[in-house]
Structure formats: C-alpha cells, structure tokens
Design an enzyme around this catalytic site. Structure first.
Site, short mmCIF file in Angstrom:
data_model
loop_
_atom_site.label_atom_id
_atom_site.label_comp_id
_atom_site.label_asym_id
_atom_site.label_seq_id
_atom_site.Cartn_x
_atom_site.Cartn_y
_atom_site.Cartn_z
N SER A 98 0.78 -1.12 -0.06
CA SER A 98 -0.01 -0.04 -0.02
C SER A 98 1.03 1.35 -0.01
CB SER A 98 -0.92 0.17 1.19
OG SER A 98 -2.00 0.97 1.03
N ASP A 144 10.01 5.92 -10.06
CA ASP A 144 9.79 6.83 -11.23
C ASP A 144 10.56 7.98 -11.27
OD1 ASP A 144 7.92 4.57 -11.93
OD2 ASP A 144 6.04 5.97 -11.03
N LYS A 190 -0.80 -4.37 -3.24
CA LYS A 190 -2.14 -3.69 -2.88
C LYS A 190 -2.39 -2.43 -3.34
CE LYS A 190 -4.75 -2.85 1.14
NZ LYS A 190 -5.07 -1.52 0.98
#
Length: 722
Positions: A478, A489, A504
C-alpha cells in the site's frame, strides 16, 4: 427499504483510512450478544446497498456470484471436511445458484439450514473423537494422510468420516509422541538411573492430551460462539467476493479494531492471518514479547495454543478471531504456541504476554559505519498518523527529524527500510516522498467513474538530496508501494529487496453501518471496510497485483513462491491510466544496478539463501504424510539433516558497525528497556546481508552522484521540515 436511510452518492462518513493486512493480537472484553434473525435481514439489506453504491468495482450478484459465496462459506465453516457428509452437500447443493436471490429477498433459509446442520455434525463429532481416543492408536500400519483438504471430497458415510478422524488424530498425536520420546532420552542421558517411560505410557499420555485439547475446543465452540459469530462468517463470505480487503466488522470486531488502531494493547505482539486451516504469523511487532523472544517468526504457522502449563489446544479449522481470543491475555501470563516453521519443522514457543508499546511502531534511525565512512538507516514500520489530532506524531514529521539528525553526523548515504511495512496514511506518504524530491506528483488516486486525482508534494524544499536506497520485501504494501514507486519513477533512488512488493493498489474506508438506520431497535450493526478507490503510480501503472518490482532483486526464502495480492482470487485487476507530468531527478542507475547484481551473484550467503528458497519451494506442496511412526521419524530426521546446511544463514555477520544517534544515546542511558530494544535492533542488522548490500549500493551511488549530472534539484537547499 423503509428501515434504511437513502444512500446518497459520496454521502457516507469516512471513519478511518486503513491498509492493515492482518489481524493484531489485542485485549478483548466480551459483551452480551442478542440473537435476532430480523437484525440479520436488515444487515443483509444494508450491506448489499452499501456495496452496490460504495464499492470501487461492484460485481453482479448473479448465479456465478452465488456459486463462489456457496463454496467460500462452506469451506470457511468446515475447512478440513471433518464435519459435513456428502449427503449434507447434496442437500445444500440446491441453493448453490440461489444465494444471490436469497440475499436480495433477505431469505436466510440457506444460512439457517447449514448452521443448524453444522452444529448437529459438530455435536456428533464429539462422540467420534472420544471413541477413537478411548483406545490405543496403531502406528505400525502403513497408513498415509493427505492434508490437501481443498481437493478432497466429502465423506460418503459415517464410517468414512470416522476413518478420516482416525487419520487426523494420529497425525496430531504422532509429533507429541516423538517429542516426548526425545525428552525421555534426554533425561536418561543426564541421569543414568532415570527410568524411561515405555512407549505405551507415552502413547497414553499423548492421546489423553489430544483428548483434552479437543474437549476444550468443542467446549469453546459450544459456549463462546453463537448465531452472530456464525452469521458473520456467512456475511464475510459474501462481502469478500468483492475483493480481499472488503470485510464486515461485527460490533465486537469493530471494538477490537478500534483498540488496535489506538496503538496500545496487551498480548504477544504479532499480526496474524488465516492460512488454509491454520493461522500464519504475518508480522512481529517490534518491541513486543514475541519479537523479544527471538523464536517466533513471520511465516510460522500456529498449530496449537496452550495456556501456561495447560495442555495445548489444536486450532485446526478455528476462525482467526477465535484463535486471537485464545492467544490474547493479560500482561504477565504465559501462552505456549506450537508452530510449524517455514522449513516444515515443529517447535513449541513460550511467550509471556506483555503490553505492546506504540513507541516501537514509530520511525527509528541508526548510524552505519563501514570502513570509517558513515551512512544512515531509517526503519519505518508503517505510515502512521493521528486522524483525530494532526498535531501529534506522524511518519512524515518523524522521518524528517531523523534525517536532520543523521545529516549532522555527515552521512554519505541513506537507507529507508520499508520491509514489512503494510502501509498507512495516504497523506503521510505523499508528504514523506516530498522529503526526497522537488515539488511534483507522487501518486494518482481514482474513484469510480471519475478522472484520477493527482496527489502532489507542493513544498519545494528537499530534506535529503544524497544517495538513497529504499528496501522492500513481499510484505511491503500500500503506502510503502506508493513511496517506493515514486522514488523509482523519479529515479531518485534505487529500490532493492524481494522480487516484488505485496501488490495492494487499493484504498479502503471503514463505514459505520449504524448511520444509515433511523431509530434502530437492533442495537449496534457494526461496520464495513470496503474498497472505494485505486491508486496508480505517476507513470500510470497500477501497483495492484503486480506490486513494485525491485531494481535490485535480493534472494530471500520466498523467492520462488508467489505471494501477495496476485495470490488472491478476488483481487481487483491490474490496469493502467495516463501518466502524470513529472521529470526524473537522475538519468538512471544502470551501472550501479549491474554492479550490485554482479556482487549478489558472487556472494556465498546469497547463494545459500537461494538454495534454501528452492528447498522450501520444493517442499511447499508436500501434503502426504506417513502415519507409520518409523517412517514419520525418518521423514523428520531427513528434513533436519537437510536443514543443517542452512544454519549458516543465521550465522552471517556483515562487519558493519551500528550506533545510535547522540541524541538517542542520552535517552537510552535513562531507559534500560529502550536500550535493550536498540541493542537488539543493532544485533539483528549486524546479521542482515540485505543491509550489507544496501550500503554497498550507497557507496557506489556516492561516487555516481559526484560524476552524474542532476536533472533537477540543482539549487536545492537542505531545509528542515517540521
């Protein structure tokens, strides 16, 4: 629908934002329970309405839905197929495709039938096991037992069912006999005049212990479980069809959930999750009694539970909540857990219950010294925040403070350790990511039928601009995945650890069901935790099912086993949306990653870990066991012999020096308990080959950063964020 207030779009109250993946052991105060079928009908109606209007991706309640609920529910109440007969299933089967209609019509016929039959069969089973255990068990035959209950059919007759009980009881008694024989041999070795108990005496003793455990278990079912408990199982067989994180909390469960969220409880300090007919330890809470004992580990399967010196209770088939009730208890009392380790061996672990302190759930840091060069590590167990009082501690503010302390020690690189971090506050992870990047998007959140909302760090300050490594594992979930994905990224740092994180990529809200009912005479209706949103990386990809793939994969014991969300049948699918507008911080880390992979390939410790992982993978589907005592002993001895070579894994030492920060040292001198916890943490890290490679990567990044141009953050000032 006259009992229920109209459900207006986006009008439900959000109680808490949660990402808990497993149950926590907490103290529990039972309350009086009233059985009311009319209340159950209202609950069915209400849950159906909330799920249809509030779930991120509601599914059609049709015949296929009905079949899945039917299967899930019957498996949940009889997982080992030791109660129902095939004739029962034949009778139940006419409802297999009708449950969807019965839910809509508030028809409880199926539940009432199966519940009454289950209680009847449970009562009959008492006579079966008592009869079997009243006489000696024969361990000389070449009987085998298969414990892959999911693939087994139901017993066609009482005789066949009794035969299953015989095999199951033999499997339960056998390890006890072997353990007692070892104890007797050890006593004889220490005292030559000691008279060793005969096999007959040991067999009687072991059999009587099993009888006592079963009596306690069935007594527990009879006295502690009522219609409300069984109905909750039925309800959750329905709501969990929507996705694995949608769950109904009965009033008692909601109370326990609130206690767990307060961060302070008495117990053993472990998070548990259901694993077939057993209960798996998913995480140890740092600083808790189980963590201090050093014996219980994540991945252990709890087979039996004993109170103090009492005989252990077999928990096979028990609900998770029921196991929690057995393991819970006041501070200072003893609980003994019989666990099956990941490698298949059995061990009895004694734990003295204690108060689990919230302090050990907060961020903590340490200085790492390698050949005179200083690095820092921050361990974050969860992305915590106080939803009621934003002025209290949260992970973002605490990590910022720890970074400042480490910077004063002139560290050359930083590791953020998110291993085992199950998530937490979305707001907190966005703010924390901002400590490492210039202002910009961090995560995209999408509600059904709406365009994604981009959550951004709006503060241009950067807390740490130096080399960064993020450590993850299969249990990082999460919010942890949001942070790791954003760092990846932006090419701000290197993500290392398990092949992938948990996967998740959904957001849940806990909805109080009582708010929808006017003037209810039914009492507390409980709450529903349901999935309302999905989040996406800034590159547009979802972490759902796939997780975050590590830049550098470090071998671990689960390397060949599929774990996480991708292993959940009802998990929402992976998908992709348009990427947000962002610019990477660096151009890439390919040379650093390649260098790390070369080190890993040549590292003997990692080679041994990989070999151990393969061995575990090969054993994971072993479901057949011999009930012949000689053959059973040979199987145990063979496993123990193979395990000897893997003991070297725990003897590894990375030769790094870990020390507390000066500010903390002052506190430790006045707090012996905290000092013990920090020493234990440092000792664990000294044996951690993963941290060793993390520091190696930081060392490489230090040189890399000196020669590689920064795409942005050229003029950043290091400013404290409070």
């Amino acid at each position: 629908m006259n009992r229920i207030v109209d459900f207006m779009k986006r009008n439900y109250k959000i109680i808490l934002l949660i990402t808990a993946l497993s149950a926590v052991l907490w103290s529990f105060v039972p309350s009086s329970k009233n059985e009311d079928p009319e209340k159950d009908k209202v609950l069915l109606e209400l849950l159906t309405l909330v799920l249809e209007k509030g779930h991120y991706s509601p599914i059609a309640m049709d015949d296929e839905f009905s079949k899945n609920v039917y299967s899930k529910y019957l498996t949940a109440i009889d997982p080992t197929k030791r109660f129902f007969l095939q004739s029962d299933m034949d009778e139940f089967s006419k409802y297999e495709t009708s449950i969807d209609d019965m839910i809509k019509n508030k028809d409880l016929t199926f539940f009432d039938l199966t519940n009454a039959r289950l209680l009847k069969r449970i009562d009959e089973s008492k006579d079966i096991y008592k009869s079997i255990l009243s006489k000696p068990l024969d361990f000389s035959t070449n009987q085998m037992i298969n414990v892959d209950y999911e693939k087994q059919s139901y017993a066609k007759s009482k005789a066949e069912l009794t035969d299953r009980w015989v095999k199951q009881l033999k499997l339960s008694v056998l390890p006890s006999i072997i353990d007692k024989e070892k104890i007797e041999a050890s006593k004889k070795e220490k005292d030559s005049i000691y008279v060793v108990k005969t096999f007959k005496e040991i067999e009687i003793e072991s059999r009587e212990n099993s009888l006592k455990s079963l009596n306690e278990y069935f007594d527990f079912i009879e006295k502690e479980l009522d219609r409300n408990d069984w109905f909750s199982i039925f309800i959750n067989s329905i709501v969990e069809r929507f996705d694995p994180h949608t769950f109904y909390f009965s009033p008692d469960d909601k109370d326990k959930f609130d206690i767990s969220m307060s961060g302070k409880f008495e117990g053993i300090g472990a998070r548990l999750q259901k694993k077939n007919d057993a209960v798996e330890v998913s995480e140890l809470i740092s600083g808790g009694p189980a963590w201090r004992g050093k014996k219980l580990e994540a991945g252990d399967l709890i087979i039996k539970v004993a109170q103090g010196k009492e005989e252990p209770l077999d928990i096979a088939g028990m609900r998770l909540d029921d196991v929690v009730k057995k393991i819970k208890g006041p501070k200072g009392t003893e609980v003994r857990l019989t666990v099956k380790k990941v490698d298949g061996t059995l061990e009895v672990i004694s734990i003295i219950r204690d108060e689990v302190e919230t302090e050990e759930t907060f961020a903590k840091s340490s200085i790492i010294d390698k050949n005179g060069e200083k690095y820092g590590i921050i361990y974050l167990p969860k992305f915590y925040i106080s939803f009621d009082n934003k002025d209290e501690r949260d992970a973002f503010k605490d990590v910022a403070i720890e970074i400042e302390k480490l910077k004063k020690q002139n560290i050359k690189g930083l590791i953020v350790d998110l291993r085992g971090n199950g998530g937490g506050s979305l707001e907190t992870v966005v703010n924390m990511t901002g400590l490492f990047i210039e202002q910009g998007p961090v995560v995209q959140v999408k509600s059904p039928n709406r365009r994604p909302e981009i959550l951004s760090d709006k503060d241009s300050k950067v807390q740490w601009t130096g080399p960064l490594v993020v450590m993850v594992d299969n249990f990082s979930a999460s919010a942890s995945e949001i942070f790791a994905a954003a760092i990846q990224d932006y090419k701000r740092g290197i993500v290392i650890g398990s092949k992938h994180t948990y996967g998740k990529g959904t957001v849940q809200n806990v909805i109080d069901l009582n708010q929808f009912v006017r003037g209810s005479s039914y009492g507390d209706l409980g709450a529903l935790k349901t999935t309302t949103q999905k989040f996406y990386r800034i590159n547009g990809g979802s972490t759902q099912r796939e997780g975050v793939l590590s830049d550098v994969v470090l071998p671990d014991r689960y390397a060949f086993i599929d774990m996480g969300e991708r292993d959940e049948k009802e998990a929402l699918p992976w998908d992709k949306i348009e990427q947000a507008s962002y610019k990477p911080v660096f151009s890439g880390f390919e040379p650093i990653i390649a260098k790390s992979k070369s080190r890993i390939d040549a590292n003997e410790q990692f080679k041994l870990i990989t070999e151990n992982a393969k061995w575990i993978f090969e054993r994971k589907d072993i479901n057949e066991y011999s009930l012949n005592i000689d053959n059973f002993k040979k199987e145990i001895e063979s496993s123990e012999e193979q395990l000897k070579k893997f003991k070297a894994i725990s003897k590894f030492h990375n030769k790094l020096l870990f020390t507390s920060l000066p500010e903390e040292t002052v506190v430790l001198d006045k707090d012996d308990l905290l000092k013990e916890k920090r020493q234990r943490w440092h000792e664990d890290m000294e044996k951690d080959v993963y941290i060793d490679e993390g520091v190696n990567i930081l060392s490489d990044l230090k040189v890399y950063n000196e020669v590689k141009p920064v795409v942005q953050n050229k003029k950043k000032k290091l400013v404290r964020v409070d």
